[in-house]
Scaffold this active site. Structure first.
Site, mmCIF file in Angstrom:
data_model
loop_
_atom_site.group_PDB
_atom_site.id
_atom_site.type_symbol
_atom_site.label_atom_id
_atom_site.label_comp_id
_atom_site.label_asym_id
_atom_site.label_seq_id
_atom_site.Cartn_x
_atom_site.Cartn_y
_atom_site.Cartn_z
ATOM 1 N N GLU A 186 103.752 20.582 38.495
ATOM 2 C CA GLU A 186 102.900 20.337 37.321
ATOM 3 C C GLU A 186 102.744 21.568 36.436
ATOM 4 O O GLU A 186 102.180 21.471 35.333
ATOM 5 C CB GLU A 186 101.512 19.843 37.774
ATOM 6 N N HIS A 232 104.739 24.151 42.508
ATOM 7 C CA HIS A 232 103.929 23.438 41.515
ATOM 8 C C HIS A 232 104.800 22.718 40.485
ATOM 9 O O HIS A 232 105.127 23.285 39.437
ATOM 10 C CB HIS A 232 103.016 24.430 40.792
ATOM 11 N N CYS A 275 100.995 22.324 46.908
ATOM 12 C CA CYS A 275 100.506 23.659 47.261
ATOM 13 C C CYS A 275 99.421 23.566 48.344
ATOM 14 O O CYS A 275 99.726 23.273 49.496
ATOM 15 C CB CYS A 275 100.020 24.397 46.016
#
Length: 352
Positions: A191, A189, A99
């Protein structure tokens, strides 16, 4: 030669909720990227805490996280981060940008970052993956489409020279890009979980950065969608064996006798018994016969071992001169070298 070591460069602030429920930034990324035997160090670069210059060579890779800051801003820590990316590029270190980190890498390498003309992209987005992947990614067998969590309003508007677009969507022109064989940027993202996405949506609503009705609609739509988390993990970890077992080159400078081969497995067996650990890959190059690693393969090695020899290290045999040139090249790349006996003598970089 031990497990790999990575630096997590944290560019945002943890909330109490993220720390309590997900272990904070460290826990979120660790869950997706870290594997047994690895060491991960956290640096809160957003607070000005960076790795020491002398420690950089000891890291196998760096991960730059997301942030609520603008990657095109000129805050002192952001300028320091841009300088660090350039330094790591010169050292040919591996970097994964997520990001904000994806945008920082793009900006540091000469690209342009700014507000997206399409506004916020929040939720789970299906992105298109190019069919002409570079060699460093082609072995991963990526699908033509990937779903990934998104929460951003800035993007890379112009790619750096020599960078390649790996994925794009109707909202964002550069969803994933690669640069050389050592840098990868992902706008989404990997994660995130759905719960983490909801938390970040609430944070930007509270900061009045997005219209609440739009954000709430994104929450509802994301509830029925899933990201391709396993494929994304493979992408983050798998390129160039980015975070897999270590790989070493054994540069053999002498000839094996029949006895050494029969009783000890030759040079490869002798050194392997002392140095090799489970999960590592060791490649043997008989440099004494002129067989050297290819230049393009050098970045993929974690270290080089130069063996003993009956030759004189001060001689000017062609293969010895080639070996000296290789040592200088590896020194410039900041690669680890272990020299034994003859190798100890040859492992003294000189200028040509």
């Amino acid at each position: 030669m031990g497990g790999k070591r990575f630096a997590l460069l944290m560019c945002g602030e943890d909330s109490e909720y993220l720390v309590k429920m997900h272990g904070g930034c460290y826990g979120m990324f660790g869950r997706v990227l870290a594997e047994e035997g690895e060491k991960w160090d956290l640096y809160k670069v957003v607070q000005g805490h960076f790795p020491e210059h002398d420690d950089l060579p000891f890291y196998d890779g760096f991960v730059i996280t997301g942030s609520c800051y603008d990657a095109y801003a000129n805050d002192p820590w952001i300028l320091d981060l841009l300088a660090l990316v350039n330094k790591l590029d010169n050292m040919h270190k591996k970097i994964l940008g997520i990001c904000f980190g994806h945008q920082i890498v793009g900006r540091a390498l000469g690209g342009k970052v700014g507000r997206s003309p399409n506004g916020w992209d929040i939720g789970v987005r299906a992105i298109n993956v190019t069919s002409s992947l570079p060699p460093t990614l082609s072995s991963l067998n990526l699908p033509s489409k990937l779903s990934i969590f998104k929460c951003h309003r800035d993007e890379i508007l112009e790619l750096p020279a020599k960078a390649e677009v790996i994925a794009w969507s109707e909202m964002t022109g550069v969803e994933i890009f690669s640069y050389g064989d050592h840098m990868l940027g992902i706008q989404g993202h990997p994660e995130f979980t759905y719960d983490i996405l909801l938390h970040f949506i609430d944070r930007i609503i509270q900061r009045e950065l997005v219209q609440e009705a739009f954000a709430m609609d994104a929450k509802v739509k994301a509830a029925s969608q899933e990201s391709d988390k396993e494929t994304l993990k493979k992408l983050c970890r798998g390129r160039d064996q980015r975070m897999g077992g270590k790989r070493f080159a054994l540069l053999m400078c002498g000839e094996d006798s029949e006895y050494l081969v029969k009783m000890h497995g030759g040079t490869y067996g002798i050194f392997g018994r002392v140095l090799a650990e489970e999960g590592e890959k060791w490649d043997l190059y008989k440099v004494v016969q002129g067989h050297f690693p290819e230049h393009d393969d050098l970045p993929f090695y974690d270290g080089f071992v130069i063996t003993g020899s009956c030759y004189d290290a001060h001689a000017n045999d062609p293969w010895i001169l080639d070996l000296l040139a290789l040592v200088n090249k590896l020194d410039n790349m900041h690669k680890k070298i272990l020299g034994i006996c003859f190798g100890h003598q040859a492992n003294s970089p000189t200028e040509y």
